[in-house]
Design an enzyme around this catalytic site. Structure first.
Site, PDB file in Angstrom:
ATOM      1  N   CYS A   1       0.704  -1.129  -0.033  1.00  0.00           N
ATOM      2  CA  CYS A   1       0.042  -0.059   0.014  1.00  0.00           C
ATOM      3  C   CYS A   1       0.972   1.173   0.108  1.00  0.00           C
ATOM      4  O   CYS A   1       2.004   1.174   0.160  1.00  0.00           O
ATOM      5  CB  CYS A   1      -0.786  -0.071   1.263  1.00  0.00           C
ATOM      6  SG  CYS A   1      -2.005  -1.418   1.450  1.00  0.00           S
TER       7      CYS A   1
ATOM      8  N   ARG B   1       1.510   1.883  -5.985  1.00  0.00           N
ATOM      9  CA  ARG B   1       1.743   0.742  -4.902  1.00  0.00           C
ATOM     10  C   ARG B   1       0.340  -0.054  -4.613  1.00  0.00           C
ATOM     11  O   ARG B   1       0.407  -0.923  -3.910  1.00  0.00           O
ATOM     12  CB  ARG B   1       2.071   1.440  -3.533  1.00  0.00           C
ATOM     13  CG  ARG B   1       3.487   2.296  -4.044  1.00  0.00           C
ATOM     14  CD  ARG B   1       3.959   2.865  -2.489  1.00  0.00           C
ATOM     15  NE  ARG B   1       4.061   2.035  -1.743  1.00  0.00           N
ATOM     16  CZ  ARG B   1       5.405   1.491  -1.294  1.00  0.00           C
ATOM     17  NH1 ARG B   1       6.512   1.830  -1.935  1.00  0.00           N
ATOM     18  NH2 ARG B   1       5.467   0.578  -0.329  1.00  0.00           N
TER      19      ARG B   1
ATOM     20  N   TRP C   1      -3.999  -1.799  -1.245  1.00  0.00           N
ATOM     21  CA  TRP C   1      -3.741  -2.875  -2.051  1.00  0.00           C
ATOM     22  C   TRP C   1      -4.257  -4.148  -1.011  1.00  0.00           C
ATOM     23  O   TRP C   1      -3.490  -4.516   0.011  1.00  0.00           O
ATOM     24  CB  TRP C   1      -2.301  -3.425  -2.701  1.00  0.00           C
ATOM     25  CG  TRP C   1      -2.284  -4.728  -3.455  1.00  0.00           C
ATOM     26  CD1 TRP C   1      -3.080  -4.702  -4.624  1.00  0.00           C
ATOM     27  CD2 TRP C   1      -1.768  -5.753  -3.148  1.00  0.00           C
ATOM     28  NE1 TRP C   1      -2.790  -5.981  -5.014  1.00  0.00           N
ATOM     29  CE2 TRP C   1      -1.833  -6.572  -4.048  1.00  0.00           C
ATOM     30  CE3 TRP C   1      -0.795  -6.135  -2.344  1.00  0.00           C
ATOM     31  CZ2 TRP C   1      -1.234  -7.948  -4.332  1.00  0.00           C
ATOM     32  CZ3 TRP C   1      -0.160  -7.370  -2.176  1.00  0.00           C
ATOM     33  CH2 TRP C   1      -0.406  -8.279  -3.299  1.00  0.00           C
TER      34      TRP C   1
ATOM     35  N   ASN D   1       0.908  -0.107   6.072  1.00  0.00           N
ATOM     36  CA  ASN D   1       1.243  -1.005   4.912  1.00  0.00           C
ATOM     37  C   ASN D   1       2.135  -2.280   5.728  1.00  0.00           C
ATOM     38  O   ASN D   1       2.892  -2.130   6.514  1.00  0.00           O
ATOM     39  CB  ASN D   1       2.216  -0.364   4.229  1.00  0.00           C
ATOM     40  CG  ASN D   1       2.940  -0.915   3.071  1.00  0.00           C
ATOM     41  OD1 ASN D   1       2.564  -1.966   2.448  1.00  0.00           O
ATOM     42  ND2 ASN D   1       3.955  -0.738   2.359  1.00  0.00           N
ATOM     43  N   GLY D   2       1.412  -3.347   5.084  1.00  0.00           N
ATOM     44  CA  GLY D   2       2.135  -4.552   6.044  1.00  0.00           C
ATOM     45  C   GLY D   2       0.935  -5.543   6.260  1.00  0.00           C
ATOM     46  O   GLY D   2      -0.211  -5.437   5.763  1.00  0.00           O
TER      47      GLY D   2
ATOM     48  N   GLU E   1      10.062 -12.809 -20.029  1.00  0.00           N
ATOM     49  CA  GLU E   1       9.705 -11.583 -19.902  1.00  0.00           C
ATOM     50  C   GLU E   1       8.632 -11.040 -20.520  1.00  0.00           C
ATOM     51  O   GLU E   1       7.751 -10.366 -20.409  1.00  0.00           O
ATOM     52  CB  GLU E   1      10.940 -10.802 -19.790  1.00  0.00           C
ATOM     53  CG  GLU E   1      10.734  -9.279 -19.357  1.00  0.00           C
ATOM     54  CD  GLU E   1      10.258  -9.009 -18.356  1.00  0.00           C
ATOM     55  OE1 GLU E   1      10.181  -9.589 -17.565  1.00  0.00           O
ATOM     56  OE2 GLU E   1       9.624  -7.909 -18.253  1.00  0.00           O
TER      57      GLU E   1
ATOM     58  N   LYS F   1       5.156  -9.493 -19.492  1.00  0.00           N
ATOM     59  CA  LYS F   1       4.339  -8.221 -19.615  1.00  0.00           C
ATOM     60  C   LYS F   1       3.133  -8.360 -20.383  1.00  0.00           C
ATOM     61  O   LYS F   1       2.203  -7.578 -19.915  1.00  0.00           O
ATOM     62  CB  LYS F   1       5.373  -7.723 -20.625  1.00  0.00           C
ATOM     63  CG  LYS F   1       6.960  -7.151 -20.387  1.00  0.00           C
ATOM     64  CD  LYS F   1       6.758  -5.831 -19.492  1.00  0.00           C
ATOM     65  CE  LYS F   1       6.496  -6.116 -17.954  1.00  0.00           C
ATOM     66  NZ  LYS F   1       7.597  -6.817 -17.088  1.00  0.00           N
TER      67      LYS F   1
ATOM     68  N   GLU G   1       0.340  -9.612 -17.444  1.00  0.00           N
ATOM     69  CA  GLU G   1       0.249  -8.801 -16.447  1.00  0.00           C
ATOM     70  C   GLU G   1      -0.505  -7.500 -16.522  1.00  0.00           C
ATOM     71  O   GLU G   1      -1.141  -6.736 -16.069  1.00  0.00           O
ATOM     72  CB  GLU G   1       1.440  -8.483 -15.704  1.00  0.00           C
ATOM     73  CG  GLU G   1       2.417  -7.584 -16.173  1.00  0.00           C
ATOM     74  CD  GLU G   1       3.476  -7.133 -15.183  1.00  0.00           C
ATOM     75  OE1 GLU G   1       3.365  -6.991 -14.094  1.00  0.00           O
ATOM     76  OE2 GLU G   1       4.682  -7.190 -15.853  1.00  0.00           O
TER      77      GLU G   1
ATOM     78  N   HIS H   1       8.021 -30.646 -27.001  1.00  0.00           N
ATOM     79  CA  HIS H   1       7.751 -31.468 -25.766  1.00  0.00           C
ATOM     80  C   HIS H   1       6.353 -31.467 -25.079  1.00  0.00           C
ATOM     81  O   HIS H   1       6.332 -31.513 -23.958  1.00  0.00           O
ATOM     82  CB  HIS H   1       9.076 -31.688 -24.794  1.00  0.00           C
ATOM     83  CG  HIS H   1      10.228 -31.790 -25.169  1.00  0.00           C
ATOM     84  ND1 HIS H   1      10.649 -33.090 -25.699  1.00  0.00           N
ATOM     85  CD2 HIS H   1      11.522 -31.144 -25.959  1.00  0.00           C
ATOM     86  CE1 HIS H   1      11.956 -33.083 -26.186  1.00  0.00           C
ATOM     87  NE2 HIS H   1      12.307 -31.727 -26.390  1.00  0.00           N
TER      88      HIS H   1
ATOM     89  N   LYS I   1       2.873  -2.554  -7.513  1.00  0.00           N
ATOM     90  CA  LYS I   1       4.316  -2.216  -8.076  1.00  0.00           C
ATOM     91  C   LYS I   1       5.462  -2.759  -7.187  1.00  0.00           C
ATOM     92  O   LYS I   1       6.309  -3.433  -7.796  1.00  0.00           O
ATOM     93  CB  LYS I   1       4.649  -0.795  -7.917  1.00  0.00           C
ATOM     94  CG  LYS I   1       6.048  -0.444  -8.467  1.00  0.00           C
ATOM     95  CD  LYS I   1       6.165  -1.013 -10.008  1.00  0.00           C
ATOM     96  CE  LYS I   1       7.446  -0.595 -10.592  1.00  0.00           C
ATOM     97  NZ  LYS I   1       7.504  -1.410 -11.913  1.00  0.00           N
TER      98      LYS I   1
HETATM   99  C1  AGP Z   1       7.224  -6.852 -13.288  1.00  0.00           C
HETATM  100  O1  AGP Z   1       6.818  -6.472 -14.556  1.00  0.00           O
HETATM  101  C2  AGP Z   1       6.101  -7.224 -12.117  1.00  0.00           C
HETATM  102  N1  AGP Z   1       5.378  -6.112 -11.969  1.00  0.00           N
HETATM  103  C3  AGP Z   1       6.702  -8.136 -11.044  1.00  0.00           C
HETATM  104  O2  AGP Z   1       7.044  -9.188 -11.410  1.00  0.00           O
HETATM  105  C4  AGP Z   1       8.228  -7.406 -10.460  1.00  0.00           C
HETATM  106  O3  AGP Z   1       9.012  -7.506 -11.311  1.00  0.00           O
HETATM  107  C5  AGP Z   1       8.270  -8.221  -9.016  1.00  0.00           C
HETATM  108  O4  AGP Z   1       7.161  -7.907  -8.169  1.00  0.00           O
HETATM  109  C6  AGP Z   1       9.577  -7.998  -8.420  1.00  0.00           C
HETATM  110  O5  AGP Z   1       9.627  -6.784  -8.078  1.00  0.00           O
HETATM  111  P1  AGP Z   1      11.133  -5.833  -7.538  1.00  0.00           P
HETATM  112  O6  AGP Z   1      11.975  -6.017  -8.783  1.00  0.00           O
HETATM  113  O7  AGP Z   1      10.724  -4.827  -6.991  1.00  0.00           O
HETATM  114  O8  AGP Z   1      11.630  -6.631  -6.410  1.00  0.00           O
END
Ligand code: AGP
Length: 630
Positions: free
Chosen positions: A2, A27, A82, A108-109, A503, A507, A510, A526, A625
């Site tokens: 959060c 966040r 969040w 936050n936590g 990757e 992208k 997500e 396979h 994030k």
């Molecule tokens: C990446 O596009 C994602 N938002 C997510 O996988 C992110 O890379 C992951 O949570 C790790 O975050 P960090 O690099 O801040 O540790």
């Protein structure tokens, strides 16, 4: 994960808090709220009026509510959520208050023992109004204050020390993690903050002070921040601040200057932060390389590894640990370090590594890769490695973040603030730093100065080559229009491009919510090739290299099953053009640097498809994030 921001000063708090929340919305953004304390003549000195406004939805929904019902006062706290406990609705939005209305908290936590504490309080007659763990904190603080007040029979009731004592006693009962901002109607001229496992910074202003989850909320307000450490409390008034340790003793703290400017975190001319950050990659890469490549020594130099040359020479194994996109960058790093430094590398998901307890021999160093520096699993993996005596490094983008501070040494990514939830420039900067690390370790061992010089020359050309790669944006946008409504995508690559395939798939899924899988291209036969049909496009990463022909064979296997193919090839490549449905050319670069250019069209493809599908590119559903909870 959060976002928190607090303000105390001479200005009305509400607009400052709302602006700060907007910078923190990445966040977490399922609900938000604000609490301010209004001192006014008609309110007796010992009391004041607490304004509480909270709303499910985006921060704009809260701003709309505040237009109707302003929250007055020059002291306030606010939060964008969040959800971890309780659905996203008005009643579970923060701030949470004690039932007597005297305490307001944003958090936050995760409080792991909140159910036990809640039952205990309820048995004492305390009534709760939410499903959250956070409300327990507010109720505990109010209870401690009531007991302390009773014991004082009116003496020193406005002393901040009483407030600090009540908070400190309440926190001692909690198990879990927190970054907190706390206000009390009994102490209307102070904000308390507390940190355990979730980030919290003090923003030092001019006759005003701030509290925030991370510095990006403070851009344009102050560039001076103090990072709280675990178990520390902070006491903020309008003209002063200080930090206390677990025993409530004052501790010295360093005031850091942030070198980001307001423009860094704004979208500028771009529609989304993500697109801006994709386009910032050339500049971000220049910042990553700046001052770290030495032609004289034909190697890379880092200022903060904090490991002796002998320690580095003795390294017999490297473990790279990370999550998500950072994990994919680590996979590229495995190929780089093993190729150029000939050191065995293992890449571990941090969430697995922290519990797996693998046998690790002595001369192993553990490197954590993270954009935010606050990912709970990565932080835990780092702590576990330190506990076992391994030297630890962090490749991190946020100065002063938990992982950056707790590692023995590290390298900052210098990518600038990355606001879009989908990580882009942090990935390419991580790969660039890993390339420099491979050079550095290699030159400590067997790489010749000529080889080092060659790599330095090639690395220096990368920012411009990525700039050139961005020219494919318009073509990628047209390709996105063709494939924006499919339900599945495959991403295929070999060697350095297997991590890039992963990757690219991440992208897409997500931010567009399309199901996508990345595979080593040769793995298709396979099993995954059973997924191929006319509705399932496959993206092949096949720039020029020693196994181009092998990947071409895999592409033909997909075409033979009428699967549409998008081929990412080196400029001038014509063979693929005769077979693939779409061909995107990227500049020709040495194989080990190809991920830095081939990932760009994949980032753009995901972006345009998500935009065409009307998805919220910067704040995709269910995501945040930085995942600071387990
Ligand atoms: C990446 O596009 C994602 N938002 C997510 O996988 C992110 O890379 C992951 O949570 C790790 O975050 P960090 O690099 O801040 O540790």
């Amino acid at each position: 994960m959060c976002g928190i921001i607090g303000y105390i000063g001479s200005q009305e708090a509400e607009p400052i808090l709302i602006e700060g929340l907007r910078r923190l919305e990445y966040r977490g953004y399922d609900s938000s709220g604000i609490a301010t304390l209004e001192l006014s003549d008609e309110v007796p000195r010992l009391g004041c009026r607490l304004h509480l406004r909270k709303r499910a939805g985006r921060i704009q929904d809260l701003a709309d509510l505040l237009r109707e019902e302003p929250a007055r006062g020059t002291l306030g706290i606010s939060h964008t959520r969040w959800a971890t406990h309780g659905p996203a609705n008005d009643r579970n939005a923060h701030p949470h208050c004690s039932s007597d209305g005297s305490i307001a908290v944003v958090h936050n936590g995760v409080i792991e023992n909140y159910s036990t504490l809640k039952r205990q309080l309820q048995s004492e007659g305390v009534e709760f109004s939410s499903d959250t763990d956070t409300e327990v904190i507010a109720q505990l603080i109010a209870k401690q204050l009531r007991e302390l007040n009773a014991g004082r029979n009116g003496r020193g009731l406005t002393s901040t020390g009483l407030f600090v004592e009540a908070v400190s006693k309440a926190l001692a009962l909690l198990k879990g993690t927190y970054g907190l901002a706390i206000v009390s109607t009994q102490f209307p001229d102070v904000i308390l903050g507390a940190r355990l496992g979730s980030p919290l910074v003090v923003g030092v202003g001019d006759n005003e002070n701030f509290l925030a989850s991370d510095p990006s909320a403070l851009l344009g307000k102050t560039d001076k921040v103090v990072y709280l450490r675990d178990h520390q409390l902070c006491v903020l008034t309008a003209d002063d601040w200080h930090i206390l340790d677990q025993d409530r003793a004052r501790v010295e703290a360093t005031v850091h200057s942030i070198d980001w400017d307001v423009g860094d975190a704004d979208k500028g001319a771009f529609e989304h932060h993500m697109l801006k950050e994709i386009y910032e990659q050339p500049e971000a890469l220049e910042n990553a390389l700046r001052g770290r490549l030495s032609e004289a020594d034909a190697t890379a130099h880092f200022g903060g590894l904090n490991l002796t040359t002998q320690q580095l020479r003795d390294v017999e194994r490297i473990i790279l640990t990370a999550c998500g996109t950072s994990y994919h960058a680590a996979l590229v790093g495995e190929y780089l370090i093993e190729e150029f430094a000939r050191i065995p590398v293992e890449v571990e998901y941090a969430s697995e590594f922290r519990y797996r307890n693998p046998p690790i021999d002595r001369n192993t160093i553990v490197i954590a890769l993270t954009q935010s520096g606050e990912t709970a699993d990565t932080l835990a993996a780092l702590r576990e490695s330190k506990r076992k005596g391994h030297p630890t490094l962090a490749l991190c983008n946020v100065v002063g973040s938990s992982i950056a501070r707790e590692a023995d040494g590290g390298v900052y990514l210098h990518a600038g603030p990355e606001i879009g939830v989908a990580s882009t420039k942090a990935f390419t900067n991580q790969v660039a730093v890993l390339t420099m690390l491979a050079l550095y370790f290699g030159r400590l061992r067997h790489l010749s100065s000529l080889q080092g010089m060659q790599m330095i020359r090639e690395l220096r050309e990368i920012p411009d080559l990525v700039r050139q790669t961005l020219r494919c944006d318009k073509q990628v946008r047209h390709i996105a229009e063709k494939f924006a409504h499919v339900r599945n995508f495959l991403y295929l690559g070999r060697q350095y491009h297997y991590p890039v395939a992963l990757e690219g798939a991440l992208k897409l899924k997500e931010i567009s919510y399309i199901h996508a899988e990345g595979y080593p291209a040769a793995e298709m036969k396979h099993g995954p090739i059973a997924l191929v049909d006319e509705q399932t496009p496959s993206v092949f990463l096949m720039p020029r290299g020693p196994i181009f022909d092998k990947v071409m064979s895999n592409l033909m296997e997909v075409k033979a099953r009428r699967g549409p193919v998008i081929a990412i090839v080196s400029e001038g490549e014509i063979e693929a053009a005769h077979v693939a449905d779409e061909v995107i050319e990227v500049p020709s670069v040495p194989e080990y640097l190809q991920p830095l250019v081939t990932v760009v069209p994949l980032q753009l493809l995901a972006y345009h498809i998500a935009r065409i599908r009307g998805c919220d590119v910067d704040k995709p559903r269910n995501l945040a994030k930085s995942v600071t909870v387990e």
